[in-house]
Design an enzyme around this catalytic site. Structure first.
Site, PDB file in Angstrom:
ATOM      1  N   ARG A   1     -10.807  64.352 134.426  1.00  0.00           N
ATOM      2  CA  ARG A   1     -10.445  63.915 132.822  1.00  0.00           C
ATOM      3  C   ARG A   1     -11.297  62.858 132.292  1.00  0.00           C
ATOM      4  NH1 ARG A   1      -6.629  67.272 132.344  1.00  0.00           N
ATOM      5  NH2 ARG A   1      -7.820  68.501 133.089  1.00  0.00           N
TER       6      ARG A   1
ATOM      7  N   SER B   1      -1.725  64.633 126.896  1.00  0.00           N
ATOM      8  CA  SER B   1      -1.121  64.002 128.182  1.00  0.00           C
ATOM      9  C   SER B   1      -1.433  62.565 127.791  1.00  0.00           C
ATOM     10  CB  SER B   1      -1.560  64.380 129.538  1.00  0.00           C
ATOM     11  OG  SER B   1      -1.384  65.675 129.857  1.00  0.00           O
TER      12      SER B   1
ATOM     13  N   GLU C   1      -4.354  58.312 129.891  1.00  0.00           N
ATOM     14  CA  GLU C   1      -5.502  59.311 129.562  1.00  0.00           C
ATOM     15  C   GLU C   1      -6.062  59.110 128.117  1.00  0.00           C
ATOM     16  OE1 GLU C   1      -4.964  63.436 131.149  1.00  0.00           O
ATOM     17  OE2 GLU C   1      -5.769  64.265 129.170  1.00  0.00           O
TER      18      GLU C   1
HETATM   19  N1  EPU Z   1       6.859  68.339 135.143  1.00  0.00           N
HETATM   20  C1  EPU Z   1       8.390  67.741 135.151  1.00  0.00           C
HETATM   21  N2  EPU Z   1       8.685  67.258 134.037  1.00  0.00           N
HETATM   22  C2  EPU Z   1       8.007  67.240 132.906  1.00  0.00           C
HETATM   23  C3  EPU Z   1       6.714  67.683 133.139  1.00  0.00           C
HETATM   24  C4  EPU Z   1       6.069  68.449 134.269  1.00  0.00           C
HETATM   25  O1  EPU Z   1       9.019  67.714 136.116  1.00  0.00           O
HETATM   26  O2  EPU Z   1       8.590  66.833 132.111  1.00  0.00           O
HETATM   27  C5  EPU Z   1       6.477  68.838 136.531  1.00  0.00           C
HETATM   28  C6  EPU Z   1       6.251  70.406 136.476  1.00  0.00           C
HETATM   29  O3  EPU Z   1       7.361  71.019 136.554  1.00  0.00           O
HETATM   30  C7  EPU Z   1       5.222  70.697 137.513  1.00  0.00           C
HETATM   31  C8  EPU Z   1       4.493  69.222 137.415  1.00  0.00           C
HETATM   32  O4  EPU Z   1       5.249  68.356 136.894  1.00  0.00           O
HETATM   33  O5  EPU Z   1       5.709  70.907 138.608  1.00  0.00           O
HETATM   34  C9  EPU Z   1       3.260  69.133 136.694  1.00  0.00           C
HETATM   35  O6  EPU Z   1       3.329  69.837 135.188  1.00  0.00           O
HETATM   36  P1  EPU Z   1       2.236  70.659 134.802  1.00  0.00           P
HETATM   37  O7  EPU Z   1       2.131  71.863 135.176  1.00  0.00           O
HETATM   38  O8  EPU Z   1       2.905  70.976 133.175  1.00  0.00           O
HETATM   39  O9  EPU Z   1       0.958  69.892 134.595  1.00  0.00           O
HETATM   40  P2  EPU Z   1       0.694  68.611 134.395  1.00  0.00           P
HETATM   41  O10 EPU Z   1      -0.030  68.040 135.383  1.00  0.00           O
HETATM   42  O11 EPU Z   1       1.628  67.954 133.640  1.00  0.00           O
HETATM   43  C10 EPU Z   1      -1.931  69.019 133.682  1.00  0.00           C
HETATM   44  C11 EPU Z   1      -2.784  68.190 132.735  1.00  0.00           C
HETATM   45  C12 EPU Z   1      -2.675  69.161 131.358  1.00  0.00           C
HETATM   46  C13 EPU Z   1      -2.943  70.629 131.377  1.00  0.00           C
HETATM   47  C14 EPU Z   1      -1.924  71.010 132.708  1.00  0.00           C
HETATM   48  C15 EPU Z   1      -1.969  72.662 132.779  1.00  0.00           C
HETATM   49  C16 EPU Z   1      -2.928  65.968 133.248  1.00  0.00           C
HETATM   50  C17 EPU Z   1      -2.602  64.603 132.785  1.00  0.00           C
HETATM   51  N3  EPU Z   1      -2.364  67.238 132.564  1.00  0.00           N
HETATM   52  O12 EPU Z   1      -0.600  68.611 133.312  1.00  0.00           O
HETATM   53  O13 EPU Z   1      -3.601  68.651 130.440  1.00  0.00           O
HETATM   54  O14 EPU Z   1      -2.548  70.994 130.299  1.00  0.00           O
HETATM   55  O15 EPU Z   1      -2.138  70.398 133.770  1.00  0.00           O
HETATM   56  O16 EPU Z   1      -2.906  72.930 133.485  1.00  0.00           O
HETATM   57  O17 EPU Z   1      -4.126  66.205 133.735  1.00  0.00           O
HETATM   58  C18 EPU Z   1      -4.292  66.936 129.023  1.00  0.00           C
HETATM   59  O18 EPU Z   1      -5.158  66.499 129.718  1.00  0.00           O
HETATM   60  O19 EPU Z   1      -4.121  66.377 127.891  1.00  0.00           O
HETATM   61  C19 EPU Z   1      -3.495  68.105 129.341  1.00  0.00           C
HETATM   62  C20 EPU Z   1      -2.532  68.577 128.580  1.00  0.00           C
END
Ligand code: EPU
Length: 305
Positions: free
Chosen positions: A176, A225, A295
Site C-alpha cells: 500500500r 481500510s 493507511e
Molecule cells: N476479519 C475479521 N473481522 C473483521 C474484518 C476482517 O475477523 O471485521 C478477518 C477476516 O475474517 C479475515 C481477515 O480478517 O480472516 C482479513 O480480512 P479481509 O479478507 O477482509 O482482508 P483485509 O486484510 O481486511 C485487505 C486489504 C483491503 C482489500 C482486501 C481484499 C488492507 C489493510 N486491506 O483487507 O484493501 O480490499 O484485503 O483483498 O490491506 C484498502 O486497502 O483500502 C482495502 C480495502
C-alpha cells in the site's frame, strides 16, 4: 505568500478551473473536510506546468488528489492548493496488449474496458475506488495483487525537469505504498495486460466483486481500510476481537461489516474520525502491544492522528 495573487495568475493562465475556499467534503468519498485555500483542475500539461510555477513563486504548498477515496481532510481544511487532473488526463487507450491511462481516469472504467477487450490482469481491481493516479500512489490492490506489478512505465512532471518517463521497475512498490508521487506529478501510466479468455476474466471479476461486497461496507461513505494490516495479522480481525464493531464517536462509526472501516453515518467531522482512530489504536495497543499504523492519508492540521 499570497493566495489571492496565485488565484489571479491561475485564473488568467489556465484552461482548467481554479476556485478559492473549495469545501473538500465535495471531493472526498468520506464527504468530510473543510475548505482548501485553492482548488485547481489542470486540464493540460501546460496547466500543470503553469500551476506549479505559480505555486512555487507564491510559496504555496500543494497536494494532488484523485477521487479523495483514501483521504481524511481536516475540518479546518487545508492551507494550500489541492490539484486535480482533468480533461487530458481522463483518457485511456489500448496499445497492443497494454493500456495507457491518464492519472485522472477512474480505475473501475479501465477494469471494465480491459474486460470488454479481453485483456486480463486487472480483475483484482474490481471495486477498488478512485483514479489510476491514486491507485499508483497507494499501490492499491488486495493482499495478493497490486497495481504496481502491472506498471510498464509512468510519466511524471516536475518543475525542474519537465516530463520524465520512468519504467515500472524504477519505482519502489511496497505494501500500500509507492514512491511514485515523490518523483513528480504522475500524469499517466501504461499498464501491462495480456490477452485472456473473456468468460474467465468475467468470472474472476465477479468473484472479486462478490467478495468485496460481502466483506466491506461498500454502500456507505468511508475511506477504505483505516489501518494497514500489521505483519502477519489483520487489523480488522484485531479490532473485532475487542468488540469495537459499532463503536461510535459523533457520526463516525466502526463498521459492523468490517472492523477496519470507519464509516460516516451522517454528518461525521474529521475530528470524530480521528478520535475514533485514536480510541481504536490505544485499545489495540493495550490489548496486544501492537501499534496500528494508518493507511488513510491526512490533509490539513489535526490535533491528533
Ligand atoms: N476479519 C475479521 N473481522 C473483521 C474484518 C476482517 O475477523 O471485521 C478477518 C477476516 O475474517 C479475515 C481477515 O480478517 O480472516 C482479513 O480480512 P479481509 O479478507 O477482509 O482482508 P483485509 O486484510 O481486511 C485487505 C486489504 C483491503 C482489500 C482486501 C481484499 C488492507 C489493510 N486491506 O483487507 O484493501 O480490499 O484485503 O483483498 O490491506 C484498502 O486497502 O483500502 C482495502 C480495502
Amino acid at each position: 505568500m499570497s493566495i489571492v495573487t496565485a488565484h489571479e495568475a491561475l485564473r488568467r493562465g489556465l484552461t482548467g478551473i481554479v476556485r478559492l475556499d473549495e469545501p473538500m467534503r465535495r471531493h472526498t468519498t468520506y464527504r468530510i473536510g473543510g475548505p482548501a485555500d485553492l482548488f485547481i483542475i489542470c486540464d493540460t500539461v501546460a496547466d500543470v506546468s503553469h500551476t506549479l510555477r505559480v505555486l512555487a513563486e507564491e510559496d504555496i504548498a500543494y497536494t494532488v488528489i484523485g477521487k479523495g477515496s483514501n483521504l481524511l481532510v481536516a475540518d479546518a481544511g487545508y492551507r494550500g492548493a489541492v490539484i486535480v487532473l482533468g480533461r487530458d488526463f481522463r483518457r485511456h487507450s489500448r496499445e497492443g496488449d497494454d493500456i495507457r491511462c491518464g492519472s485522472g481516469v477512474i480505475l473501475a472504467g479501465v477494469v471494465q474496458d480491459a474486460y470488454s477487450k479481453g485483456l486480463k490482469g486487472l480483475e483484482f481491481a474490481v471495486g477498488v475506488p478512485g483514479t489510476v493516479g491514486g491507485a499508483l500512489a497507494m499501490n492499491a490492490g488486495t493482499r495478493d495483487e497490486w497495481i504496481g506489478s502491472m506498471v510498464e512505465g509512468v510519466t511524471v512532471y516536475t518543475l525542474d525537469d519537465g516530463l520524465l518517463r520512468l519504467k515500472g521497475g524504477e519505482i519502489e512498490w511496497g505494501y500500500r505504498t509507492s514512491d511514485v508521487g515523490k518523483r513528480g506529478i504522475v500524469l499517466e501510466a501504461c499498464l501491462r495486460t495480456e490477452a485472456g479468455d473473456r468468460a474467465e476474466i468475467r468470472r474472476q471479476m465477479e468473484q472479486s466483486f462478490a467478495r468485496r461486497k460481502a466483506t466491506q461496507p461498500t454502500g456507505r461513505p468511508s475511506a477504505g481500510s483505516v489501518f494497514r494490516n500489521p505483519e502477519g495479522d489483520s487489523a480488522g480481525r484485531l479490532i473485532e476481537t475487542l468488540g469495537a464493531k459499532g463503536l461510535r464517536i459523533g457520526d463516525a462509526v466502526v463498521s459492523d461489516v468490517h472492523a477496519n472501516f470507519i464509516v460516516n453515518a451522517g454528518n461525521a467531522t474529521a475530528q470524530d474520525v480521528t478520535r475514533l482512530i485514536e480510541a481504536i489504536r490505544s485499545a489495540v495497543r493495550d490489548a496486544y502491544g501492537i501499534e496500528l499504523e494508518t493507511e488513510i492519508k491526512f490533509l490539513g492540521s489535526f490535533e491528533t492522528a
